[in-house]
Every structure is written in C-alpha cells, then in structure tokens.
Design a protein around this motif. Structure first.
Motif, mmCIF file in Angstrom:
data_model
loop_
_atom_site.group_PDB
_atom_site.id
_atom_site.type_symbol
_atom_site.label_atom_id
_atom_site.label_comp_id
_atom_site.label_asym_id
_atom_site.label_seq_id
_atom_site.Cartn_x
_atom_site.Cartn_y
_atom_site.Cartn_z
ATOM 1 N N MET A 4 -25.585 76.961 -3.164
ATOM 2 C CA MET A 4 -24.748 78.040 -3.598
ATOM 3 C C MET A 4 -24.905 79.453 -2.984
ATOM 4 O O MET A 4 -24.132 80.141 -2.938
ATOM 5 C CB MET A 4 -24.930 78.039 -5.131
ATOM 6 N N LEU A 5 -26.412 79.548 -2.813
ATOM 7 C CA LEU A 5 -26.856 80.766 -2.130
ATOM 8 C C LEU A 5 -27.094 80.874 -0.863
ATOM 9 O O LEU A 5 -27.250 81.903 -0.339
ATOM 10 C CB LEU A 5 -28.085 81.263 -3.075
ATOM 11 N N GLY A 6 -27.708 79.861 -0.339
ATOM 12 C CA GLY A 6 -28.138 79.680 1.128
ATOM 13 C C GLY A 6 -29.337 80.456 1.369
ATOM 14 O O GLY A 6 -29.596 80.833 2.616
ATOM 15 N N ASP A 7 -30.132 80.544 0.382
ATOM 16 C CA ASP A 7 -31.608 81.374 0.493
ATOM 17 C C ASP A 7 -32.375 80.699 -0.511
ATOM 18 O O ASP A 7 -32.170 80.613 -1.411
ATOM 19 C CB ASP A 7 -31.109 82.820 0.238
ATOM 20 N N HIS A 8 -33.610 80.219 0.364
ATOM 21 C CA HIS A 8 -34.658 79.265 -0.599
ATOM 22 C C HIS A 8 -35.390 80.490 -1.624
ATOM 23 O O HIS A 8 -35.247 79.888 -2.831
ATOM 24 C CB HIS A 8 -35.662 79.160 0.261
ATOM 25 N N GLN A 9 -35.559 81.746 -1.423
ATOM 26 C CA GLN A 9 -36.045 82.510 -2.379
ATOM 27 C C GLN A 9 -34.945 82.744 -3.579
ATOM 28 O O GLN A 9 -35.564 82.719 -4.826
ATOM 29 C CB GLN A 9 -36.654 83.862 -1.780
ATOM 30 N N LEU A 10 -33.834 83.056 -3.245
ATOM 31 C CA LEU A 10 -32.900 83.317 -4.212
ATOM 32 C C LEU A 10 -32.735 82.075 -4.954
ATOM 33 O O LEU A 10 -32.437 82.306 -6.373
ATOM 34 C CB LEU A 10 -31.547 84.029 -3.699
ATOM 35 N N ASP B 119 -24.352 76.276 7.678
ATOM 36 C CA ASP B 119 -23.776 77.403 8.377
ATOM 37 C C ASP B 119 -22.373 77.804 7.982
ATOM 38 O O ASP B 119 -21.939 78.793 7.744
ATOM 39 C CB ASP B 119 -24.123 77.076 9.728
ATOM 40 N N ALA B 120 -21.590 76.711 7.949
ATOM 41 C CA ALA B 120 -20.456 76.785 7.388
ATOM 42 C C ALA B 120 -20.156 77.265 5.961
ATOM 43 O O ALA B 120 -19.273 78.089 5.649
ATOM 44 C CB ALA B 120 -19.550 75.484 7.722
ATOM 45 N N LEU B 121 -20.909 76.685 5.181
ATOM 46 C CA LEU B 121 -21.134 77.129 3.778
ATOM 47 C C LEU B 121 -21.355 78.709 3.592
ATOM 48 O O LEU B 121 -20.780 79.309 2.811
ATOM 49 C CB LEU B 121 -22.021 76.128 2.775
ATOM 50 N N ALA B 122 -22.099 79.135 4.408
ATOM 51 C CA ALA B 122 -22.594 80.691 4.493
ATOM 52 C C ALA B 122 -21.485 81.357 4.853
ATOM 53 O O ALA B 122 -21.488 82.798 4.617
ATOM 54 C CB ALA B 122 -23.581 80.888 5.656
ATOM 55 N N THR B 123 -20.410 80.930 5.385
ATOM 56 C CA THR B 123 -19.072 81.727 5.580
ATOM 57 C C THR B 123 -18.149 82.041 4.616
ATOM 58 O O THR B 123 -17.260 82.664 4.562
ATOM 59 C CB THR B 123 -18.535 81.255 6.803
ATOM 60 N N LEU B 124 -18.587 81.147 3.592
ATOM 61 C CA LEU B 124 -17.604 81.160 2.344
ATOM 62 C C LEU B 124 -18.094 82.269 1.472
ATOM 63 O O LEU B 124 -19.151 82.762 1.426
ATOM 64 C CB LEU B 124 -17.562 79.839 1.499
ATOM 65 N N ALA B 125 -17.088 82.607 0.440
ATOM 66 C CA ALA B 125 -17.276 83.768 -0.259
ATOM 67 C C ALA B 125 -18.160 83.227 -1.609
ATOM 68 O O ALA B 125 -17.912 81.915 -1.623
ATOM 69 C CB ALA B 125 -15.928 84.214 -1.207
ATOM 70 N N PRO B 126 -18.905 83.848 -2.273
ATOM 71 C CA PRO B 126 -19.770 83.168 -3.289
ATOM 72 C C PRO B 126 -19.366 82.322 -4.174
ATOM 73 O O PRO B 126 -19.741 81.275 -4.540
ATOM 74 C CB PRO B 126 -20.439 84.541 -3.948
ATOM 75 N N GLN C 76 -16.099 80.669 -3.972
ATOM 76 C CA GLN C 76 -15.926 79.515 -3.057
ATOM 77 C C GLN C 76 -16.926 78.489 -2.822
ATOM 78 O O GLN C 76 -16.793 77.613 -2.953
ATOM 79 C CB GLN C 76 -15.121 79.728 -1.866
ATOM 80 N N ARG C 77 -18.231 79.009 -2.408
ATOM 81 C CA ARG C 77 -19.379 78.457 -2.272
ATOM 82 C C ARG C 77 -19.715 77.542 -3.375
ATOM 83 O O ARG C 77 -20.136 76.192 -3.361
ATOM 84 C CB ARG C 77 -20.278 79.247 -1.658
ATOM 85 N N LEU D 110 -20.593 72.693 -6.514
ATOM 86 C CA LEU D 110 -20.359 71.980 -7.935
ATOM 87 C C LEU D 110 -19.269 70.944 -7.649
ATOM 88 O O LEU D 110 -19.771 69.881 -8.456
ATOM 89 C CB LEU D 110 -20.009 72.883 -8.931
ATOM 90 N N ARG D 111 -18.415 71.034 -6.991
ATOM 91 C CA ARG D 111 -17.134 69.805 -6.820
ATOM 92 C C ARG D 111 -17.952 68.796 -6.052
ATOM 93 O O ARG D 111 -17.564 67.528 -6.357
ATOM 94 C CB ARG D 111 -15.942 70.459 -6.242
ATOM 95 N N TYR D 112 -18.457 69.088 -4.620
ATOM 96 C CA TYR D 112 -18.426 67.887 -3.772
ATOM 97 C C TYR D 112 -20.072 67.818 -3.611
ATOM 98 O O TYR D 112 -20.545 66.559 -3.437
ATOM 99 C CB TYR D 112 -18.116 68.427 -2.479
ATOM 100 N N TYR D 113 -21.025 68.565 -4.062
ATOM 101 C CA TYR D 113 -22.370 68.182 -3.970
ATOM 102 C C TYR D 113 -22.810 67.688 -5.311
ATOM 103 O O TYR D 113 -23.574 66.438 -5.524
ATOM 104 C CB TYR D 113 -23.281 69.395 -3.587
ATOM 105 N N ASP D 114 -22.558 68.451 -6.309
ATOM 106 C CA ASP D 114 -22.909 67.913 -7.716
ATOM 107 C C ASP D 114 -21.882 66.945 -8.394
ATOM 108 O O ASP D 114 -22.088 66.522 -9.451
ATOM 109 C CB ASP D 114 -23.237 68.998 -8.841
ATOM 110 N N ASP D 115 -20.815 66.882 -7.659
ATOM 111 C CA ASP D 115 -19.614 65.858 -8.205
ATOM 112 C C ASP D 115 -19.164 66.080 -9.528
ATOM 113 O O ASP D 115 -19.104 65.217 -10.326
ATOM 114 C CB ASP D 115 -20.292 64.275 -8.005
#
Length: 172
Positions: free
Chosen positions: A28-34, A106-113, A115-116, A121-126
């Motif tokens: 969701m965030l694209g950053d390990h610390q966050l 990298d593509a996920l990082a281009t999405l708005a928060p 949308q990401r 939640l839909r496709y990773y957490d099913d």
C-alpha cells in the motif's frame, strides 16, 4: 456470552498476523519504514479495542480492517502528499539492487494512495468489493471505480500481457 480475548491471545495474533499485515502495508505504501509504522500503529489500535473482540477467528480480519482504516486516515492527511523524495537517502540500511525490483511494485508506486490501497486489498489480500469498501470506509461504487482506474493505469504502465483486459471489455 463469549469471553474477551486475553493478552496472550493478542500476542499470538501479532506473531501470526505480522508478516501478512506488513506485506499489505508495504504494497500500500511502497516504503519499508512507513509499512512498519503502519503495522505498529494498527496493532496498537487493535490492542486498544482488543477487549471488544470475541471471536478469535475474526481477530486477523479485525486487525486488517484497522490497518486499512489507519492507512486511509494517513492518506487524508495533507502532509501525506507534501513529502517529496530526496536525491540521496540517509543510511539506506540494506543495499538493494534496483534491477531486481519487480516491475509491478514500480507500477504500484504510480497509483494514487487510495487506488493503491484498493488494488492491494482486492488482489493481494483477496478481499471482496464489499470488504474493501468496509475496510476503507467508502462505497462499493468507489471501490469499483478506483479499481477500474487503477487497473487501466497499471495496464498502461505494464502492458496488456501483465494486466489483461477483463473478458468482454471494449478496447479504446
């Protein structure tokens, strides 16, 4: 009447759910610390409401909803979008070879928060559309439109081979 869950059961939940919650937060965030901050904050909020959880089997889903709600509240903060990446990261910790990063991240990082969050939640957490809507506190229609827009964006970045059009969809 069911008894409240114990602190020991909460500890078991944390140990069992942490890896999945962390992966969701990272996507969701694209950053390990966050992502770590999000999981820790979410688990603290989960613990604050722990006495209301009666079904041990529902505890992981409860923690995931808290995580999604916490992420959504972070996305609404003005400061969320005001942060800008720096040219040089302070103490990068473990060195990562950028060429090994999956193109999807990298593509996920281009999405708005939002949308990401919806895509993760839909496709990773099913989760179903209804479950995502509940987790993010939005309507099912919002989930559907955010998903559609996000997939179109991912399709543009990654191509049809990675994110195919749904069956019966019209091409532009």
């Amino acid at each position: 009447m069911a008894r409240p869950l114990t602190d020991e059961e909460f500890t078991e939940l944390v140990q069992a759910a942490w890896p999945g919650l962390y992966r969701t937060a990272y996507l969701m965030l694209g950053d390990h610390q966050l992502a770590e901050d999000l999981v820790q904050t979410s688990l603290a909020k989960t613990y604050a409401g722990w006495r209301t959880v009666r079904d041990r089997g529902a505890a992981p889903a409860y923690a995931r909803v808290v995580l999604a709600n916490t992420a959504a509240s972070w996305f609404r903060r003005r400061s969320w979008r005001a942060e800008h990446p720096a040219e040089v990261l302070p103490d990068p910790g473990v060195e990562h070879d950028p060429s090994t990063r999956p193109a999807v991240l990298d593509a996920l990082a281009t999405l708005a928060p939002r949308q990401r969050a919806v895509v993760v939640l839909r496709y990773y957490d099913d989760l179903s559309v209804r479950e995502v809507a509940h987790a993010l506190g939005v309507s099912e229609g919002t989930v559907k439109s955010q998903t559609s827009d996000a997939l179109a964006r991912l399709r543009a970045v990654l191509g049809e081979a990675v994110v195919p059009q749904p069956l019966g969809a019209q091409h532009d």
